[in-house]
Design a protein around this motif. Structure first.
Motif: not given
Length: 325
Positions: A153-159, A302-320
């Motif tokens: 959803a985040i990546l789609q919003k970034l168009k 685009l690969i960098g943006i994809f990896f960055s968004v997913v990495t942030v989400c993974i870090i949040i999952s780790g904290y949760v």
């Protein structure tokens, strides 16, 4: 439930091999035998079950459905759920991802699938149940699906379509002018069973070497690395432990079958579960081989943006996970 496997492992180690209790080699071999039998049995059962699910949930129908329907945001969840029932690692998910793009499915939806598919599939579920139990497995599956859904959803919003290659952009434009059709096949379960069985054997044969290597590494760590060795660097009190674990994982690559036995030992040696899972998600979901494959259809940005968004989400999952456990 698995007591008989432990009894078998003990019998082999102490009665057949006549190894002395308490030695490093004894602990490592006992761990290896127990985990190998348990995990292979669980993975076999779950792969066979998911083969049945896959036989009634074909790729083309889902792809065509997602490309033709307006689902008001639920398409990201559906793509993530589809990722759960596809037995692919990140590298083998990429060709299907390309097929999704060619089919005209929105980029964010294809990203949702690409994130979830290697993280949550029958192999990962089977391993998780065997290593961490049902409760942790359910939480992991839900978090993996949410990770894919939110990332998509985040990546789609970034168009980000403008960062696809010119060839892919042309394919996307052409796909809007076409209406895709598919025919519903009616095949009895009895007729499907041979192909399900063959698929189960093929998948199990493909992952078995990685399972054994992963368990062997885990066994050596279990037997030879002292308790608390990792805890001093990646403890729950260290707030930077989760992002460090996730970032260290990105250059590496392994499927769930190879890394999960290692994660189990890391947790046993004192690393918090969330930190260990963040490491695993990074290894499985983000890798250099995957990035190289994605270069066929994406720019480096685009690969960098994809990896960055997913990495942030993974870090949040780790904290949760660390908060829950």
């Amino acid at each position: 439930m698995f007591d008989w496997i432990q009894q078998l492992a003990d019998w082999l180690v102490f009665s057949v091999f006549k190894l002395e209790e308490g030695k490093h080699l004894t602990e490592a071999l006992n761990f290896f035998i127990y985990d190998t039998i348990k995990i292979v049995l669980l993975v076999f059962v779950i792969i066979f079950f998911m083969g049945i699910v896959n036989s009634y949930f074909p790729v083309e129908k889902v792809r065509n459905y997602l490309s033709r329907k307006k689902l008001y945001g639920f398409e990201y969840l559906m793509a993530s759920l589809f990722g759960v029932v596809t037995p692919f690692c990140s590298c083998s998910s990429v060709p299907l991802f390309i097929g999704f793009v060619k089919g005209g499915i929105p980029l964010g939806v294809t990203f949702a699938f690409l994130v979830t598919s290697p993280l949550v599939n029958e192999v990962a579920i089977g391993l998780f149940i065997g290593l961490f139990g049902i409760k942790t497995t359910i939480i992991y599956v839900v978090s993996g699906i949410l990770l894919g859904t939110i990332s998509g959803a985040i990546l789609q919003k970034l168009k980000l379509e403008k960062y696809l290659s010119p060839w892919v952009q042309q394919v996307l434009e052409n796909s809007k002018k076409e209406t895709q059709k598919f025919e519903i096949e009616h095949t009895s379960f009895k007729d499907k069973l041979p192909s399900i069985w063959n698929e189960t054997k093929t998948i199990l044969k493909g992952i078995l070497p990685y399972v054994i290597v992963g368990i062997a590494i885990g066994g050596l760590m279990h037997g030879y690395i002292p308790e608390g060795f990792f805890e001093q660097y990646l403890s729950k009190d260290n707030w930077f432990a989760v992002p460090i674990a996730a970032l260290l994982a990105v250059p590496m690559y392994s499927g769930a079958s190879g890394v999960l036995p290692v994660v189990q030992v890391l947790v046993a040696k004192g690393i918090p579960l969330g930190t260990a899972i963040a490491f695993m998600m990074g290894v499985v979901g983000l890798s250099l081989p995957e990035a190289m494959l994605l270069k066929k259809v994406m720019t480096v940005k685009l690969i960098g943006i994809f990896f960055s968004v997913v990495t942030v989400c993974i870090i949040i999952s780790g904290y949760v996970f660390n908060i829950i456990f």
